[in-house]
Design a protein around this motif. Sequence first.
Motif, PDB file in Angstrom:
ATOM      1  N   GLU A   1       4.416  12.546   5.035  1.00  0.00           N
ATOM      2  CA  GLU A   1       4.283  11.434   5.796  1.00  0.00           C
ATOM      3  C   GLU A   1       4.509  10.111   5.188  1.00  0.00           C
ATOM      4  OE1 GLU A   1       2.677  15.071   7.282  1.00  0.00           O
ATOM      5  OE2 GLU A   1       2.331  13.957   5.374  1.00  0.00           O
ATOM      6  N   THR A   2       3.873   9.996   4.022  1.00  0.00           N
ATOM      7  CA  THR A   2       4.021   8.554   3.221  1.00  0.00           C
ATOM      8  C   THR A   2       5.408   8.507   2.493  1.00  0.00           C
ATOM      9  OG1 THR A   2       1.635   9.111   2.376  1.00  0.00           O
ATOM     10  CG2 THR A   2       3.092   7.423   1.115  1.00  0.00           C
ATOM     11  N   PHE A   3       5.993   9.619   2.373  1.00  0.00           N
ATOM     12  CA  PHE A   3       7.397   9.460   1.728  1.00  0.00           C
ATOM     13  C   PHE A   3       8.363   8.906   2.876  1.00  0.00           C
ATOM     14  CE2 PHE A   3       9.925  11.438  -2.138  1.00  0.00           C
ATOM     15  CZ  PHE A   3      10.827  10.930  -1.653  1.00  0.00           C
ATOM     16  N   GLN A   4       8.171   9.361   3.901  1.00  0.00           N
ATOM     17  CA  GLN A   4       9.209   9.111   5.028  1.00  0.00           C
ATOM     18  C   GLN A   4       8.998   7.909   5.600  1.00  0.00           C
ATOM     19  OE1 GLN A   4       8.696  12.157   7.906  1.00  0.00           O
ATOM     20  NE2 GLN A   4      10.338  13.553   6.649  1.00  0.00           N
ATOM     21  N   GLU A   5       7.488   7.111   5.694  1.00  0.00           N
ATOM     22  CA  GLU A   5       7.272   6.082   6.170  1.00  0.00           C
ATOM     23  C   GLU A   5       7.938   4.730   5.266  1.00  0.00           C
ATOM     24  OE1 GLU A   5       3.408   3.265   7.885  1.00  0.00           O
ATOM     25  OE2 GLU A   5       3.117   5.278   6.869  1.00  0.00           O
ATOM     26  N   LEU A   6       7.815   5.108   3.907  1.00  0.00           N
ATOM     27  CA  LEU A   6       8.397   3.947   3.127  1.00  0.00           C
ATOM     28  C   LEU A   6       9.900   4.045   3.074  1.00  0.00           C
ATOM     29  CD1 LEU A   6       7.778   1.915   0.734  1.00  0.00           C
ATOM     30  CD2 LEU A   6       7.902   3.725  -0.973  1.00  0.00           C
ATOM     31  N   CYS A   7      10.377   5.457   3.149  1.00  0.00           N
ATOM     32  CA  CYS A   7      11.946   5.277   3.219  1.00  0.00           C
ATOM     33  C   CYS A   7      12.403   4.711   4.570  1.00  0.00           C
ATOM     34  CB  CYS A   7      12.325   6.785   3.192  1.00  0.00           C
ATOM     35  SG  CYS A   7      12.215   7.506   1.489  1.00  0.00           S
ATOM     36  N   VAL A   8      11.696   4.832   5.519  1.00  0.00           N
ATOM     37  CA  VAL A   8      11.999   4.118   6.605  1.00  0.00           C
ATOM     38  C   VAL A   8      12.163   2.474   6.303  1.00  0.00           C
ATOM     39  CG1 VAL A   8      11.492   3.415   9.122  1.00  0.00           C
ATOM     40  CG2 VAL A   8      11.592   6.129   8.361  1.00  0.00           C
TER      41      VAL A   8
ATOM     42  N   ALA B   1       0.758  -1.038   0.127  1.00  0.00           N
ATOM     43  CA  ALA B   1       0.095  -0.036   0.047  1.00  0.00           C
ATOM     44  C   ALA B   1       0.990   1.259  -0.105  1.00  0.00           C
ATOM     45  CB  ALA B   1      -0.820   0.072   1.167  1.00  0.00           C
ATOM     46  N   LEU B   2       1.941   1.070   0.808  1.00  0.00           N
ATOM     47  CA  LEU B   2       2.842   2.498   0.798  1.00  0.00           C
ATOM     48  C   LEU B   2       3.487   2.783  -0.366  1.00  0.00           C
ATOM     49  CD1 LEU B   2       4.735   2.056   4.165  1.00  0.00           C
ATOM     50  CD2 LEU B   2       3.167   3.786   3.362  1.00  0.00           C
ATOM     51  N   ARG B   3       3.822   1.500  -1.161  1.00  0.00           N
ATOM     52  CA  ARG B   3       4.513   1.660  -2.626  1.00  0.00           C
ATOM     53  C   ARG B   3       3.473   2.402  -3.527  1.00  0.00           C
ATOM     54  NH1 ARG B   3       3.137  -0.846  -6.482  1.00  0.00           N
ATOM     55  NH2 ARG B   3       4.477  -0.767  -8.612  1.00  0.00           N
TER      56      ARG B   3
END
Length: 354
Positions: free
Chosen positions: A144-151, A49-51
């Motif tokens: 927020e989405t960008f940072q969560e996927l990068c983590v 979902a994040l992708r």
Amino acid sequence: MSYRMADPVTVSLGALESGSVDFASLEAAFGPDSLGIIVVSDLPEKFVALRRRLLSYASHLGNLPAGELAALECIEAKYLVGWSCGKEKLGNDKADTLKGSYYVNCAFYKDPTLDGAEGDYPDLPEYTMGSVWPREGLLVGFRETFQELCVLIIDTAGLVARACDKYAQKHIENYTPGYLEHVVKTSTTTKARLLHYFPPPPNAAGTVEGEEDLDSWCGTHIDHGCLTGLTSAMYVDEGAQALDISKNGVDLQELGAAPDPDAGLYIKDRHGGIVKVGIPRDCLAFQTGETLEVITKGRFKAVPHFVRGCRESKASGVARNTIAVFTQPNMYEKVDENRDFAAFAKEIIEKHAN
């Protein structure tokens, strides 16, 4: 065009977590005769979902008004921070106007209060400057989405690095135990690059039937970090859906496959052959970079690669979105006995400038 399809080494997240990835698999993935890429499967459920959400944001970002995009440009960082389009040159020395690029500094991985890199390196703003985000209210949820996927991607890169460390400790004299994992997990210079390849216009370079210039969208190059995390690309028919977040939400409808079967990521193998690589949507891939090659004293080799664009006749109105996360050391970390990453980065800049 002559190429073969890759069969990359695939390991599960569980195998990385348990430390059970064997050395033969690492050599096959990263060694001197490898393709320099490994695929990680069985990721956390939220990854899919994040992708989809972040790669959908790439189309929304790329279609913002020109003034909004201009506000995200950072010329003082040589466009290696924030948004750019038409600033990068391809192998044929032509400006690449078919690709929009958005860089984010991932210092938040080490410390959520950080934005830019730690340390005083005023002559390397392209590596140290903080991120430039769209103004508040423009792309709600994007940061927020960008940072969560990068983590999630950097967490996984850390596990790949841990496996590499075990191999390096056994095969490299005086190797510092845990060094690569330390580099990946403590860096404030790691960068993410969200990419939006615009729908190919008629008669654009690299989109014409019969075009033989394979590296039409991103010239053949080697990443200069340690491990580059990659998702599969998302292909979106932008002409068939309205890019209006306020009415339709963020997530866009993804095509089942690339409309042009020759579009995608290619690797140049160690024998001069060209290999096309497919990444499953529910997996991550990690490629080797120059810093990893130096740190491992050549045991693991950096990989030359490029992206081929879609032909307009097969992909009218279709955009390609993806993200790459470049894990690289803090500026003060040693890459070999004589150079820290700041010195190594300067050499890279000078090499590409000439």
